[in-house]
Design a protein around this motif. Structure first.
Motif, PDB file in Angstrom:
ATOM      1  N   SER A 182      -5.740   5.370   0.502  1.00 14.53           N
ATOM      2  CA  SER A 182      -4.508   6.113   0.753  1.00 14.53           C
ATOM      3  C   SER A 182      -3.690   6.237  -0.526  1.00 14.53           C
ATOM      4  N   LYS A 183      -2.747   7.156  -0.481  1.00 13.87           N
ATOM      5  CA  LYS A 183      -1.842   7.379  -1.602  1.00 13.87           C
ATOM      6  C   LYS A 183      -0.404   7.274  -1.113  1.00 13.87           C
ATOM      7  N   PRO A 184       0.503   6.872  -1.988  1.00  9.36           N
ATOM      8  CA  PRO A 184       1.910   6.837  -1.581  1.00  9.36           C
ATOM      9  C   PRO A 184       2.458   8.258  -1.423  1.00  9.36           C
ATOM     10  N   ILE A 185       3.417   8.408  -0.550  1.00  9.10           N
ATOM     11  CA  ILE A 185       4.038   9.707  -0.328  1.00  9.10           C
ATOM     12  C   ILE A 185       5.535   9.495  -0.075  1.00  9.10           C
ATOM     13  N   VAL A 186       6.356  10.302  -0.690  1.00  7.26           N
ATOM     14  CA  VAL A 186       7.805  10.214  -0.526  1.00  7.26           C
ATOM     15  C   VAL A 186       8.144  10.435   0.940  1.00  7.26           C
ATOM     16  N   PRO A 187       9.040   9.629   1.530  1.00  4.56           N
ATOM     17  CA  PRO A 187       9.979   8.664   0.918  1.00  4.56           C
ATOM     18  C   PRO A 187       9.455   7.226   0.862  1.00  4.56           C
ATOM     19  N   TYR A 188       8.159   7.009   1.021  1.00  7.35           N
ATOM     20  CA  TYR A 188       7.511   5.702   0.918  1.00  7.35           C
ATOM     21  C   TYR A 188       7.901   4.737   2.047  1.00  7.35           C
ATOM     22  N   LYS A 189       9.200   4.473   2.156  1.00  5.66           N
ATOM     23  CA  LYS A 189       9.653   3.562   3.209  1.00  5.66           C
ATOM     24  C   LYS A 189      11.078   3.909   3.605  1.00  5.66           C
ATOM     25  N   VAL A 198       0.830  -1.207   0.000  1.00  2.00           N
ATOM     26  CA  VAL A 198       0.000   0.000   0.000  1.00  2.00           C
ATOM     27  C   VAL A 198       0.860   1.250   0.000  1.00  2.00           C
ATOM     28  N   ALA A 199       1.979   1.221   0.728  1.00  7.84           N
ATOM     29  CA  ALA A 199       2.875   2.383   0.768  1.00  7.84           C
ATOM     30  C   ALA A 199       3.477   2.681  -0.605  1.00  7.84           C
ATOM     31  N   LYS A 200       3.520   1.671  -1.463  1.00  2.00           N
ATOM     32  CA  LYS A 200       4.040   1.870  -2.817  1.00  2.00           C
ATOM     33  C   LYS A 200       2.922   2.081  -3.835  1.00  2.00           C
ATOM     34  N   GLY A 201       1.696   2.219  -3.347  1.00  2.00           N
ATOM     35  CA  GLY A 201       0.585   2.564  -4.225  1.00  2.00           C
ATOM     36  C   GLY A 201      -0.137   1.403  -4.848  1.00  2.00           C
ATOM     37  N   GLY A 202       0.115   0.178  -4.364  1.00  3.38           N
ATOM     38  CA  GLY A 202      -0.516  -0.990  -4.960  1.00  3.38           C
ATOM     39  C   GLY A 202      -1.655  -1.547  -4.134  1.00  3.38           C
ATOM     40  N   ASN A 203      -2.300  -2.574  -4.668  1.00  2.00           N
ATOM     41  CA  ASN A 203      -3.307  -3.362  -3.958  1.00  2.00           C
ATOM     42  C   ASN A 203      -2.720  -4.733  -3.644  1.00  2.00           C
ATOM     43  N   PHE A 204      -3.239  -5.373  -2.608  1.00  2.00           N
ATOM     44  CA  PHE A 204      -2.769  -6.693  -2.189  1.00  2.00           C
ATOM     45  C   PHE A 204      -3.899  -7.695  -2.387  1.00  2.00           C
ATOM     46  N   LEU A 205      -3.710  -8.637  -3.328  1.00  2.00           N
ATOM     47  CA  LEU A 205      -4.676  -9.706  -3.575  1.00  2.00           C
ATOM     48  C   LEU A 205      -4.100 -10.978  -2.965  1.00  2.00           C
ATOM     49  N   LEU A 206      -4.621 -11.364  -1.817  1.00  2.00           N
ATOM     50  CA  LEU A 206      -4.080 -12.462  -1.020  1.00  2.00           C
ATOM     51  C   LEU A 206      -4.872 -13.741  -1.282  1.00  2.00           C
ATOM     52  N   ASP A 207      -4.160 -14.786  -1.666  1.00  2.00           N
ATOM     53  CA  ASP A 207      -4.805 -16.028  -2.099  1.00  2.00           C
ATOM     54  C   ASP A 207      -4.948 -17.044  -0.977  1.00  2.00           C
ATOM     55  N   VAL A 208      -6.133 -17.666  -0.928  1.00  2.00           N
ATOM     56  CA  VAL A 208      -6.422 -18.787  -0.043  1.00  2.00           C
ATOM     57  C   VAL A 208      -7.001 -19.918  -0.888  1.00  2.00           C
ATOM     58  N   GLY A 209      -6.519 -21.132  -0.678  1.00  3.31           N
ATOM     59  CA  GLY A 209      -7.061 -22.283  -1.393  1.00  3.31           C
ATOM     60  C   GLY A 209      -8.030 -23.050  -0.513  1.00  3.31           C
ATOM     61  N   PRO A 210      -9.335 -23.030  -0.809  1.00  2.06           N
ATOM     62  CA  PRO A 210     -10.303 -23.802  -0.016  1.00  2.06           C
ATOM     63  C   PRO A 210     -10.026 -25.304  -0.084  1.00  2.06           C
TER      64      PRO A 210
END
Length: 473
Positions: free
Chosen positions: A386-393, A343-355
């Protein structure tokens, strides 16, 4: 013979050179021009956290999804070496006759995902093996077929049940769909051996057969876009099925054979049809960079720095995409840190679970989702929209900016550790006038030392886990 070798060599060099050229041309992100797509993409970008699910007949024996029936020789494609290849494929394809997830209840899945703080879902309607998890009329290799035990169950049309359950919880809905179909005779023709992941006949010699596959694919996607309610994302996998002109260094790096023919399935026609039925639909034609890849999908990795276009990291909670017994699940601490970094780098996280084969989530997955939800309940304002902001990390501190203008410092804690009484934030985006620690009511004392913000934490901060979030106003 020498002339033949020379001709082949020249062709290969020409092909590689043009593939490299295509790479540099197509690597640039092409933003959608449709205002409805733009609006949907912006909405999706604010969600930040989604659930991915790989589920199919491969979950029954608990093996890698689809890939074991592909005869490419790779360490990550395990196969029972006691069976010959044709016998193995026959065994695998017949797993449909055992598919009977009697405990399937997608409302439970949706409930856990919502508690975890997830806001969109992507579900596998069909993986490369061709087994449809929806009631397609184009094939009898589907969950609702008469030879599938689950077909008589009232929730047999699984994709519809999943989409309906998650839609009721306010989720954006994504349909994963594999472009290749290894069960279809129009893709893997039984007349020939199946040498690799590609279609197994020369399309130039059999154009009508490929046309049948194109129509088959179009029709299945049309069903998904017509009969399964509002769909927000069409998430297309199998990036080797593409126009030959778009093959780039990324595709070549996969190490898979590249056929001499074109595996174009007419994406413009598919997109036009799909968006006529689902206005604003986000198209994700993975790795085929261009107008039908509205966001890009780094797989099992996080970019080193922010990208200047929409993106989503898709990653497994364990080691495998589908259910595998005794899988090694990432800790909640690791998953929270991954979410924060993405998220700090401006992305989304698609987290996988296998039923599991019975239709339930593995216990470790339920535990991780519950614990992530506990963290999100306290800190979600630093994540959503949220949006990324310098210095990100910087070191172990990530930064985001909320729509209200507040800047958040997300201080990552090591596994099982609590914060020290005083923590330092190196070079924050701006020095604040007020600092608040999310999750505690006590005031936070702080002072500036050069470009360092030193924060004294109240004793109650020791109750916080995984990452502390400081709001700086």
């Amino acid at each position: 013979m020498k002339k033949i070798y020379l001709t082949v060599l020249v062709f290969c060099l020409y092909f590689v050179a043009h593939a490299q050229q295509a790479h540099y041309q197509s690597q640039r992100y092409q933003a959608p021009s449709d205002t409805k797509v733009q609006a949907k993409l912006s909405q999706w970008g604010d969600k930040k956290f989604g659930l991915f699910m790989h589920w199919g007949i491969y979950s029954i024996p608990g093996i890698v999804e689809s890939w074991s029936i592909c005869s490419e020789d790779a360490s990550w494609i395990p196969r029972d070496s006691t069976k010959n290849y044709e016998d193995y494929k026959r065994w695998y394809f017949n797993l449909n006759k055992q598919f009977n997830p009697v405990n399937f209840d997608p409302s439970i899945w949706a409930s856990y995902a919502k508690k975890a703080g997830m806001q969109y879902v992507v579900f596998t309607t069909k993986h490369h093996d061709g087994f449809a998890m929806f009631d397609t009329k184009q094939s009898n290799y589907k969950v609702t077929a008469s030879d599938v035990p689950f077909a008589t169950h009232p929730k047999a049309n699984i994709a519809k049940e999943v989409f309906d359950a998650f839609r009721k919880e306010g989720f954006m809905i994504g349909a994963y769909f594999s472009k290749p179909d290894w069960h279809s005779e129009y893709y893997w023709w039984p007349r020939y051996a199946t040498a690799d992941r590609n279609n197994n006949y020369d399309i130039r010699l059999h154009p009508q057969r490929w046309q049948q596959f194109k129509q088959y694919t179009y029709n299945q996607i049309q069903e998904l876009m017509s009969d399964y309610g509002s769909i927000d994302i069409l998430w297309l996998d199998g990036g080797w099925v593409r126009p030959k002109s778009t093959i780039n260094e990324e595709v070549l790096s996969w190490g898979a054979p590249i056929p001499a023919w074109d595996q174009d399935i007419n994406m413009p026609a598919i997109a036009q049809m799909a968006r006529a039925k689902q206005p604003g639909l986000i198209m994700v034609d993975r790795t085929v960079h261009g107008e039908y890849e509205n966001y890009q999908t780094p797989e099992q990795k996080i970019p080193e720095k922010p990208l200047d276009y929409p993106w989503e990291t898709c990653m497994t909670m364990g080691d495998a995409w589908g259910y595998v017994p005794n899988d090694k699940y990432k800790s909640t601490n690791t998953l929270v840190h991954l979410l924060v970094d993405i998220v700090a780098k401006g992305g989304n996280f698609l987290l996988d679970v296998g039923p599991k084969p019975d239709g339930t989530f593995p216990e470790p997955a339920l535990q991780r989702l519950t614990e992530m939800g506990q963290w999100m309940d306290v800190n979600k304002e630093a994540i959503y929209a949220s949006k990324p902001i310098v210095p990100y990390k910087t070191n172990n501190v990530c930064f985001t900016q909320g729509k209200n203008g507040s800047v958040y410092a997300l201080y990552l804690l090591d596994e099982g550790k609590v914060a020290d009484a005083t923590i330092s934030i190196q070079a924050p985006p701006k020095m604040p006038k007020k600092v608040t620690l999310l999750g505690v009511k006590q005031a936070v004392k702080w002072k500036q030392k050069g470009d360092v913000l030193e924060v004294s934490l109240p004793a109650s901060a020791k109750m916080l886990q995984h990452a502390l979030v400081l709001r700086m106003d």
